[in-house]
Design an enzyme around this catalytic site. Sequence first.
Site, PDB file in Angstrom:
ATOM      1  N   HIS A  97       0.818  -1.213   0.000  1.00 16.51           N
ATOM      2  CA  HIS A  97       0.000   0.000   0.000  1.00 16.51           C
ATOM      3  C   HIS A  97       0.849   1.259   0.000  1.00 16.51           C
ATOM      4  CE1 HIS A  97      -4.237  -1.606   1.048  1.00 16.51           C
ATOM      5  NE2 HIS A  97      -3.544  -2.523   0.407  1.00 16.51           N
ATOM      6  N   HIS A 265      -2.055 -12.460  -2.972  1.00 15.05           N
ATOM      7  CA  HIS A 265      -3.095 -13.154  -2.221  1.00 15.05           C
ATOM      8  C   HIS A 265      -2.755 -14.615  -1.938  1.00 15.05           C
ATOM      9  CE1 HIS A 265      -6.238  -9.961  -3.685  1.00 15.05           C
ATOM     10  NE2 HIS A 265      -5.325  -9.473  -2.877  1.00 15.05           N
TER      11      HIS A 265
END
Length: 726
Positions: A97, A265
């Site tokens: 992020h 993921h």
Amino acid sequence: MGDQQNTGKCPVMHGGNTQEKADVVAWWPESLKLDILHQHDRKSNPMGENFDYREEVKKLDYEALEKDMHELMTNGQEWWPADWGHYGGLMIRLAWHAAGTYRIADGRGGAGTGNQRFAPINSWPDNGNLDKARRLLWPLKKKYGNRVSWADLFILAGNVAYESFGFKTFGFSYGREDIWHPETDIYWGAEKEWLAPSDSRYEDVEKPDTMENPLAAVQMGLIYVNPEGVNGQPDPQKTAEQVRVTFARMAMNDEETAALTAGGHTVGKCHGNGDAEALGPEPEGADVEQQGLGWHNPHLGGKATNAVTSGIEGAWTTHPTQFDMGYFDLLFGYEWELKKSPAGAWQWEPIDIKEEHRPVDTTDPSVRHNPIMTDADMAMKVDPKYRAICEKFMADPDYFKDCFARAWFKLIHRDMGPKSRYIGPDAPAEDLIWQDPVPQGETNYIEEVVKEKIADAGLGIDELVSTAWDSARTFRGSDMRGGANGARIRLAPQKDWEGNEPDRLAKVLKVYEQISAKTGASIADVIVLGGNLGIEQAAKAAGSGVHVPFLKGRGDASEEMTDAESFEPLEPLADGFRNWQKKDYVVKPEEMLLDRAQLMGLTAPEMTVLIGGMRVLGTNHGDTQHGVFTDRVGQLTNDFFVNLTDMANRWEPTGKNTYDIVDRQSGNTKFTATRVDLVFGSNSILRSYAEVYAQDDNQEKFVKDFVNAWTKVMNADRFDVEQFQK
């Protein structure tokens, strides 16, 4: 009596430092705000003028820090519980992020400054609980101090986390220097509320490529796309289309996007096992006792199982602390159906999954839960292009791991610039095309011989200066791209940009190529030397003897070294320095000038003196006369400022962006101008600079300051030379 009347009165003006104040822009909304050029003033930096992080980090014990970082991953800290006893997933999200705010349109965002410590990014909904990750890193920052920046720590944490999960990364570079207050010049969108519907960012939300530039994320407060679907409505194919545009705007192609989605993921989980409404305010909204932390969860109870962040709940794979092929095994091995998480978020869960394929609870290993997929994960299965890429990955796991390693490395290093800026033992040696590689240029030539040949070529001062400027002005300090090094102005797409006047440019480059061949100097060096020579000639004509500093060694990039498509966002749509814009825009010309100046790393005085010099040198695009406030074109005089501030003149609008400068007594038009010219007389701050250069005693100062600012622009991208790596 006076003292008694003031008894009990608060000694501080209420809201003076905590509420929005009526500043200049609030009173006069149309006023040009120059704050963008005053970012990161030395007064905000606690490190002192002599501190050089890029030198300090070279003294770091890299091995010791990375060993401590590995230990941190599984060292439990009671105040914030780790999923399965491992902080790796949290740290990967922290790094992701931090880096994922980068967008290619203006090069802003990214991980290079540690900006995630500050508002608004530290309080974006998508960054929920990353405040905990940053605080978990504090012991390492405290221990290693000035030799490692927060910016480097954030990214190192993600890299080490992957290695801790068993993945071999492509490499890592140190060298990201911290800022000390928010990068408020970055436009994140016009919305006034978090997660406002994305429709406002698109001309047509059904057509993702109509998203407003330079934005990449689909909603305010998100890094990429909404994990529940477009505007929170699940539809994997629609989400796939948004994913494609969003990742492209962050410099990723389809294969890199699929690799990042799957690799990201493969480990960790989403958090939504609780009541999202019960969470406290974000860090910037929390009270002082929270000490910079936000999203207080009254029901956490010291259990990772009870965490709430995105609202989606569950892991993507059976073994979320191992880097394996489990993501593909589950995504393509089962059918999936829509369900709601305990926090009320849409998520996809498998139908009739085998018990042994269900991941164990983050706190209690005797309990198993369904894995989940977001709408973006389902897009990898539903969209034909992404599915084909994933099938290729599944057929060749080694290929997938290599693709992901390279894509991850690109993600976390994209805004660091060329490889010459990399620091540390794990920096990879391979040249990657997105690093915009430039070969080392020749230095074994005689500078004066090159200048003599340029002088004898019959080119005008305007041609010499404009060509050098056009080559160098592409530099962006936001992501260290562009600039004169490499001479990419002679390659596609730059040679054909309207702002570069292709016909004029081709004429000059033909001459320069011949001079390069005869002298051994690179074309890049010849271009800059030509500009320097033009300035020296113009200064001499005005009675000032000046030598413009020059640094040899620029190289000439080849087409094979150049990803032409990735350079398209660097095309100038306006250049106030050459008094040109491609067309009329909603944004005012002077605002576009400020944006260009900030990307080039210029201060407001440097921008001012460059404008004044470029005008009298006759470098306007297309030879227009707007702003050429002199009858001595080609001489480096302060005439622009003298005539701009002369009260014998008045100024009359003649069009949307054109003006006449008229003699008050005779009524005759003396000069013409644009808004970019006149703002230096109308804006109170810019006028104060213009008046300095208009003074009778400051012609020499003007020349000196112009040369210094010019040299700064020409050398902005010289990362191959140590003195310019700071």
